[in-house]
Design a protein around this motif. Structure first.
Motif, PDB file in Angstrom:
ATOM      1  N   HIS A  38       0.852  -1.191   0.000  1.00 40.50           N
ATOM      2  CA  HIS A  38       0.000   0.000   0.000  1.00 40.50           C
ATOM      3  C   HIS A  38       0.885   1.237   0.000  1.00 40.50           C
ATOM      4  O   HIS A  38       2.008   1.219   0.505  1.00 40.50           O
ATOM      5  CB  HIS A  38      -0.935   0.004   1.208  1.00 40.50           C
ATOM      6  CG  HIS A  38      -0.259  -0.385   2.480  1.00 40.50           C
ATOM      7  ND1 HIS A  38       0.647   0.421   3.108  1.00 40.50           N
ATOM      8  CD2 HIS A  38      -0.339  -1.519   3.219  1.00 40.50           C
ATOM      9  CE1 HIS A  38       1.093  -0.180   4.185  1.00 40.50           C
ATOM     10  NE2 HIS A  38       0.529  -1.371   4.279  1.00 40.50           N
ATOM     11  N   ALA A  72       8.370  -7.599   1.133  1.00 43.83           N
ATOM     12  CA  ALA A  72       9.009  -6.679   2.079  1.00 43.83           C
ATOM     13  C   ALA A  72       8.993  -5.239   1.561  1.00 43.83           C
ATOM     14  O   ALA A  72       9.042  -4.294   2.346  1.00 43.83           O
ATOM     15  CB  ALA A  72      10.445  -7.120   2.346  1.00 43.83           C
ATOM     16  N   ASP A  74      12.335  -4.138  10.174  1.00 41.66           N
ATOM     17  CA  ASP A  74      11.859  -3.496   8.943  1.00 41.66           C
ATOM     18  C   ASP A  74      13.062  -2.981   8.144  1.00 41.66           C
ATOM     19  O   ASP A  74      13.199  -3.218   6.939  1.00 41.66           O
ATOM     20  CB  ASP A  74      10.909  -2.363   9.346  1.00 41.66           C
ATOM     21  CG  ASP A  74      10.224  -1.717   8.165  1.00 41.66           C
ATOM     22  OD1 ASP A  74      10.276  -2.284   7.065  1.00 41.66           O
ATOM     23  OD2 ASP A  74       9.629  -0.644   8.357  1.00 41.66           O
ATOM     24  N   THR A 108      -0.999   2.091   9.201  1.00 43.70           N
ATOM     25  CA  THR A 108      -1.213   1.770   7.786  1.00 43.70           C
ATOM     26  C   THR A 108      -2.121   0.548   7.667  1.00 43.70           C
ATOM     27  O   THR A 108      -2.274  -0.211   8.628  1.00 43.70           O
ATOM     28  CB  THR A 108       0.130   1.450   7.133  1.00 43.70           C
ATOM     29  OG1 THR A 108       0.666   0.290   7.791  1.00 43.70           O
ATOM     30  CG2 THR A 108       1.104   2.602   7.276  1.00 43.70           C
ATOM     31  N   ARG A 126      11.247 -12.919   7.167  1.00 43.21           N
ATOM     32  CA  ARG A 126      11.786 -12.296   5.948  1.00 43.21           C
ATOM     33  C   ARG A 126      13.119 -12.921   5.538  1.00 43.21           C
ATOM     34  O   ARG A 126      14.189 -12.514   6.013  1.00 43.21           O
ATOM     35  CB  ARG A 126      11.949 -10.792   6.177  1.00 43.21           C
ATOM     36  CG  ARG A 126      10.613 -10.095   6.394  1.00 43.21           C
ATOM     37  CD  ARG A 126      10.738  -8.586   6.423  1.00 43.21           C
ATOM     38  NE  ARG A 126       9.478  -7.981   6.052  1.00 43.21           N
ATOM     39  CZ  ARG A 126       9.266  -6.681   5.916  1.00 43.21           C
ATOM     40  NH1 ARG A 126      10.249  -5.829   6.125  1.00 43.21           N
ATOM     41  NH2 ARG A 126       8.093  -6.220   5.545  1.00 43.21           N
ATOM     42  N   GLY A 153      -0.417  -2.489   8.816  1.00 44.80           N
ATOM     43  CA  GLY A 153      -0.220  -2.451  10.268  1.00 44.80           C
ATOM     44  C   GLY A 153      -1.508  -2.787  11.008  1.00 44.80           C
ATOM     45  O   GLY A 153      -1.496  -3.508  12.013  1.00 44.80           O
ATOM     46  N   TYR A 179       6.577   1.400  16.288  1.00 44.62           N
ATOM     47  CA  TYR A 179       5.667   1.782  15.204  1.00 44.62           C
ATOM     48  C   TYR A 179       4.340   2.258  15.758  1.00 44.62           C
ATOM     49  O   TYR A 179       3.728   1.629  16.599  1.00 44.62           O
ATOM     50  CB  TYR A 179       5.505   0.636  14.214  1.00 44.62           C
ATOM     51  CG  TYR A 179       6.647   0.591  13.215  1.00 44.62           C
ATOM     52  CD1 TYR A 179       7.716   1.470  13.333  1.00 44.62           C
ATOM     53  CD2 TYR A 179       6.663  -0.298  12.176  1.00 44.62           C
ATOM     54  CE1 TYR A 179       8.760   1.457  12.434  1.00 44.62           C
ATOM     55  CE2 TYR A 179       7.709  -0.335  11.266  1.00 44.62           C
ATOM     56  CZ  TYR A 179       8.753   0.550  11.399  1.00 44.62           C
ATOM     57  OH  TYR A 179       9.788   0.528  10.508  1.00 44.62           O
ATOM     58  N   ARG A 193      11.153 -10.881  12.585  1.00 46.33           N
ATOM     59  CA  ARG A 193      10.857  -9.539  13.102  1.00 46.33           C
ATOM     60  C   ARG A 193       9.602  -9.565  13.974  1.00 46.33           C
ATOM     61  O   ARG A 193       8.555 -10.042  13.522  1.00 46.33           O
ATOM     62  CB  ARG A 193      10.654  -8.612  11.900  1.00 46.33           C
ATOM     63  CG  ARG A 193       9.967  -7.308  12.179  1.00 46.33           C
ATOM     64  CD  ARG A 193       9.673  -6.597  10.855  1.00 46.33           C
ATOM     65  NE  ARG A 193       8.910  -5.396  11.053  1.00 46.33           N
ATOM     66  CZ  ARG A 193       8.322  -4.719  10.065  1.00 46.33           C
ATOM     67  NH1 ARG A 193       8.440  -5.133   8.806  1.00 46.33           N
ATOM     68  NH2 ARG A 193       7.635  -3.634  10.321  1.00 46.33           N
ATOM     69  N   ARG A 210      -1.982  -6.535  10.728  1.00 44.52           N
ATOM     70  CA  ARG A 210      -1.023  -7.261  11.580  1.00 44.52           C
ATOM     71  C   ARG A 210      -1.471  -7.235  13.041  1.00 44.52           C
ATOM     72  O   ARG A 210      -1.405  -8.235  13.750  1.00 44.52           O
ATOM     73  CB  ARG A 210       0.363  -6.631  11.486  1.00 44.52           C
ATOM     74  CG  ARG A 210       1.060  -6.864  10.172  1.00 44.52           C
ATOM     75  CD  ARG A 210       2.330  -6.045  10.107  1.00 44.52           C
ATOM     76  NE  ARG A 210       2.934  -6.118   8.783  1.00 44.52           N
ATOM     77  CZ  ARG A 210       3.959  -5.385   8.405  1.00 44.52           C
ATOM     78  NH1 ARG A 210       4.512  -4.521   9.238  1.00 44.52           N
ATOM     79  NH2 ARG A 210       4.459  -5.508   7.197  1.00 44.52           N
TER      80      ARG A 210
HETATM   81  C1  COI Z   1       3.426  -1.043   7.538  1.00 48.43           C
HETATM   82  C2  COI Z   1       4.545  -0.722   6.608  1.00 48.43           C
HETATM   83  C3  COI Z   1       4.377   0.527   5.814  1.00 48.43           C
HETATM   84  C4  COI Z   1       5.856  -0.728   7.353  1.00 48.43           C
HETATM   85  C5  COI Z   1       6.925  -1.301   6.525  1.00 48.43           C
HETATM   86  O1  COI Z   1       7.696  -0.583   5.931  1.00 48.43           O
HETATM   87  C6  COI Z   1       7.024  -2.738   6.401  1.00 48.43           C
HETATM   88  O2  COI Z   1       6.465  -3.443   7.201  1.00 48.43           O
HETATM   89  O3  COI Z   1       7.704  -3.232   5.492  1.00 48.43           O
END
Ligand code: COI
Ligand code: NAI
Length: 354
Positions: free
Chosen positions: A73, A272, A241, A87, A103, A90, A131, A124, A93
């Protein structure tokens, strides 16, 4: 099997449809039943249709699903009233407690990687740390007591640190039995110090695993100089991240960096990288990261359901990507000439090949 699908923004509109085709091809090639896709609104298009980038109907539908694919997004481009909020990724999650963001970063045959012997997985913590989260009880938050002072509160709970540590040690036990804990306990003594200590406590349950720890700044340097020395790297939300973008680029490109976000019961495939607005709509994006994220999701679902066909389909996708790149077909980020659609067509053909 029902799987959710959200395009997201930017290059999501190119790489998500391509990924759906690859997943369909992989399942058909191993004679697994087809997916019933559940397309859900999210991102800029959802702002236009539902007045919010993450509509309630999307959250409700995800609650009924075991797995889904989330395109990137472009939340930085949303209208002012949505900025400073969590976001869409987020929100998802946190709502579904997808606490483990897994990752991997490994160089491919045929790719001129900056660190060609890199083969590591960053684990992670995905629900806490720095955040921002204004709306949920567990999480962190930014606020401004005056227009000239901005503060951020990071949250670290022992329970969440131990939970992600168990994921990391279990993973290392299936790999090369080595975990590196990344923190910044020389400065953020209480918060990332708690993270380090909780991971060390869990380490005692895995005596066969070699454990070391690094400050995050030194770790960035180590990844560049000797990234091949690491196996599983466990760290908090923001450090993970940042380090995963670095590791992705060192082992190939951000466009090859996959991930899943998982709880005990649900899994979300999500590259990612972000929505790459600089190349969106140009048929230049590398879909590899989302292809491999969907393979990781199928593998996770195969384990959760005891369904070997799903794991076989996952292997089909990763083998097809590797074969394609090893044959010299690659997108611009890897120095190749293929467009998103040309690259995807070749991966599709390899996925179907028996
Ligand atoms: C929620 C994302 C914008 C944060 C991010 O950069 C990620 O998780 O890769
Ligand atoms: N998980 C998600 O949905 C994420 C979303 N974002 C959002 O994405 C938007 C753009 O963020 P940026 O910081 O520019 O990061 P980005 O990851 O979108 O792009 C960084 C650089 O990598 C390149 N890149 C990324 N993915 C690529 C791919 N698949 N193929 C080829 N090149 C690729 C881009 O062209 C750009 O030059 C922002 O709104 C940000 O919030 C950022 C990171 C993660």
């Amino acid at each position: 099997m029902r799987l959710g699908l959200m395009h997201g923004d930017g290059i999501g509109h190119e790489i998500v449809p391509a990924t759906r085709q690859i997943v369909d091809a992989a399942l058909s090639s191993v004679h697994a039943p087809p997916v019933e896709w559940v397309e859900l609104p999210l991102g800029s298009t959802a702002i236009d249709t539902h007045g919010t980038p993450i509509p309630d109907e999307t959250i409700d539908a995800l609650g009924q699903l075991q797995g889904w694919i989330l395109g990137p997004h472009d939340s930085a481009s949303y209208p002012e009233r949505f900025r400073g909020q969590l976001t869409p990724g987020g929100v998802i999650r946190k709502k579904f407690e997808l606490f483990a963001n897994i990752r991997p970063a490994a160089a491919f045959p045929g790719v001129k990687a900056m660190v060609p012997d890199m083969d590591l997985v960053i684990v992670r913590e995905n629900t806490e740390g720095l955040y921002a989260d204004r709306n949920m009880a567990v999480g962190s938050g930014e606020f401004m007591p005056t227009p000239d002072i901005a503060l951020a509160v990071g949250v670290f709970t022992r329970a969440a640190c131990e939970r992600i540590a168990r994921t990391a040690f279990a993973l290392a036990s299936r790999r090369r039995n080595h975990v590196t804990i990344v923190h910044k306990a020389n400065v953020l003594t209480l918060t990332t110090g708690l993270f380090r200590d909780a991971c060390r406590t869990v380490a005692a349950e895995y005596p066969h695993v070699v454990v070391d720890d690094e400050h995050v700044d030194a770790m960035a340097a180590h990844l560049v100089r000797r990234g091949g020395d690491f196996d599983v790297v466990v760290t908090e939300n923001m450090f993970g991240d940042i380090l995963s973008d670095l590791a992705g680029e060192l082992s190939g490109s951000l466009g090859t960096a996959p991930s899943i976000n998982a709880s005990e019961t649900q899994v979300m495939a999500q590259a990612a990288h972000g929505a790459a607005p600089d190349i969106a709509g140009k048929n230049r994006a590398n879909p590899t990261a989302l292809f491999l994220s969907s393979a990781m999701m199928l593998d996770w679902l195969g384990d959760a359901r005891g369904d070997r066909l799903l794991s076989a389909a996952a292997r089909r996708i990763s083998d097809a990507v590797r074969t394609t790149i090893a044959s010299g077909i690659a997108t611009a980020d890897l120095g190749g000439l293929a467009s998103t659609s040309e690259f995807s067509e070749v991966v599709y053909a390899h996925t179907l090949r028996r």
